[in-house]
Design an enzyme around this catalytic site. Sequence first.
Site, short mmCIF file in Angstrom:
data_model
loop_
_atom_site.label_atom_id
_atom_site.label_comp_id
_atom_site.label_asym_id
_atom_site.label_seq_id
_atom_site.Cartn_x
_atom_site.Cartn_y
_atom_site.Cartn_z
N GLY A 19 0.85 -1.15 -0.10
CA GLY A 19 0.05 0.06 -0.05
C GLY A 19 0.96 1.24 -0.06
O GLY A 19 0.34 2.38 0.38
N SER A 20 2.11 1.33 -0.51
CA SER A 20 2.80 2.57 -0.46
C SER A 20 2.14 3.44 -1.53
O SER A 20 2.30 4.72 -1.17
CB SER A 20 4.20 2.30 -0.84
OG SER A 20 4.29 1.81 -2.17
N ASN A 21 1.79 3.07 -2.71
CA ASN A 21 0.97 4.07 -3.37
C ASN A 21 -0.32 4.40 -2.66
O ASN A 21 -0.72 5.70 -2.80
CB ASN A 21 0.76 3.44 -4.69
CG ASN A 21 1.76 3.36 -5.61
OD1 ASN A 21 2.15 4.49 -6.46
ND2 ASN A 21 2.28 2.38 -6.00
N ASN A 109 -5.95 2.47 -13.10
CA ASN A 109 -5.04 1.54 -12.52
C ASN A 109 -3.54 2.08 -13.03
O ASN A 109 -3.28 2.92 -13.81
CB ASN A 109 -5.20 0.13 -13.40
CG ASN A 109 -4.03 -0.71 -12.97
OD1 ASN A 109 -3.97 -0.94 -11.63
ND2 ASN A 109 -3.62 -1.68 -13.65
N HIS A 111 0.50 0.77 -13.65
CA HIS A 111 1.17 -0.71 -14.18
C HIS A 111 2.40 -0.20 -14.01
O HIS A 111 2.78 0.64 -14.68
CB HIS A 111 0.44 -1.26 -15.47
CG HIS A 111 1.18 -2.46 -15.81
ND1 HIS A 111 0.64 -3.79 -15.22
CD2 HIS A 111 2.21 -2.55 -16.41
CE1 HIS A 111 1.53 -4.67 -15.77
NE2 HIS A 111 2.44 -4.18 -16.53
N ASP A 152 -4.97 -4.84 -18.28
CA ASP A 152 -4.01 -3.89 -18.76
C ASP A 152 -3.99 -3.20 -20.05
O ASP A 152 -3.31 -3.13 -20.75
CB ASP A 152 -2.58 -4.35 -18.48
CG ASP A 152 -2.15 -4.74 -17.22
OD1 ASP A 152 -2.56 -4.23 -16.29
OD2 ASP A 152 -1.48 -6.03 -17.12
C1 GRF Z 1 2.99 -1.20 -7.76
O1 GRF Z 1 4.19 -1.34 -8.43
C2 GRF Z 1 1.88 -1.00 -8.73
O2 GRF Z 1 2.40 -0.44 -9.99
C3 GRF Z 1 1.75 -2.54 -9.04
O3 GRF Z 1 1.80 -3.05 -7.58
C4 GRF Z 1 2.60 -2.14 -6.97
C5 GRF Z 1 2.17 -1.97 -5.53
O4 GRF Z 1 2.94 -1.38 -4.64
N1 GRF Z 1 0.38 -2.72 -9.80
P1 GRF Z 1 2.47 -0.79 -3.29
O5 GRF Z 1 1.42 -1.81 -2.81
O6 GRF Z 1 1.47 0.30 -3.65
O7 GRF Z 1 3.75 -0.36 -2.71
#
Ligand code: GRF
Length: 197
Positions: A19-21, A109, A111, A152
Amino acid sequence: MGILKAGQAKLAIFASGKGSNAEKIIQYFVNHNNIHILLIVSNKSNAGVLDIAKRSGIETLLLEKKKFMESNDYVQYIKNQGITHIVLAGFLLKVPDSLIHTYNNKILNIHPALLPAYGGKGMYGEHVHQAVIQAGEKETGITIHLVDEEYDHGKTLFQAKVNVEPNDTPASLAEKVHRLEHEHYPAVIEKWVSRTS
Ligand code: GRF
């Protein structure tokens, strides 16, 4: 957490992992005037993103795979919550058609490669970076795209690139790509939501 105001776009983030994003997105929209993160959805009870949601005071919804793929109840629930847009951030299940049709062009999304290369079923996480290195690519990057019925495949809204160096490993590439994701995803979401609200 910001205060919910009338007329705001209300986002749900779907994530399966660390969940870093999601965390960057949550931080970016705290106290935002028009965009509010209302719900975090995950298919994994041990996903780090659920802890992030709790720390941030955001409601969570855990949906195991069978329920996610086969039930319609949660689609109605999400709609009833007033969710206007859905953002996938490391969400590993294929989004069922019922959700795609309810949120037509309202699901985004990210990718970790330059689509249309290195996409499709099974192309996630380390598998992507491994394939990029094995093919001897000189660059990789991120693609932010709308979600449609195929893996995708939906319209690309944004791409950013990073060099692949001879000494890169899947882990070092993942780190570089994550940095790009954190830098760009929140702002791309902001523009997209503003255009489509
Ligand atoms: C990211 O690299 C995203 O592009 C992919 O999964 C990863 C998720 O990373 N689909 P995080 O959980 O957000 O750290």
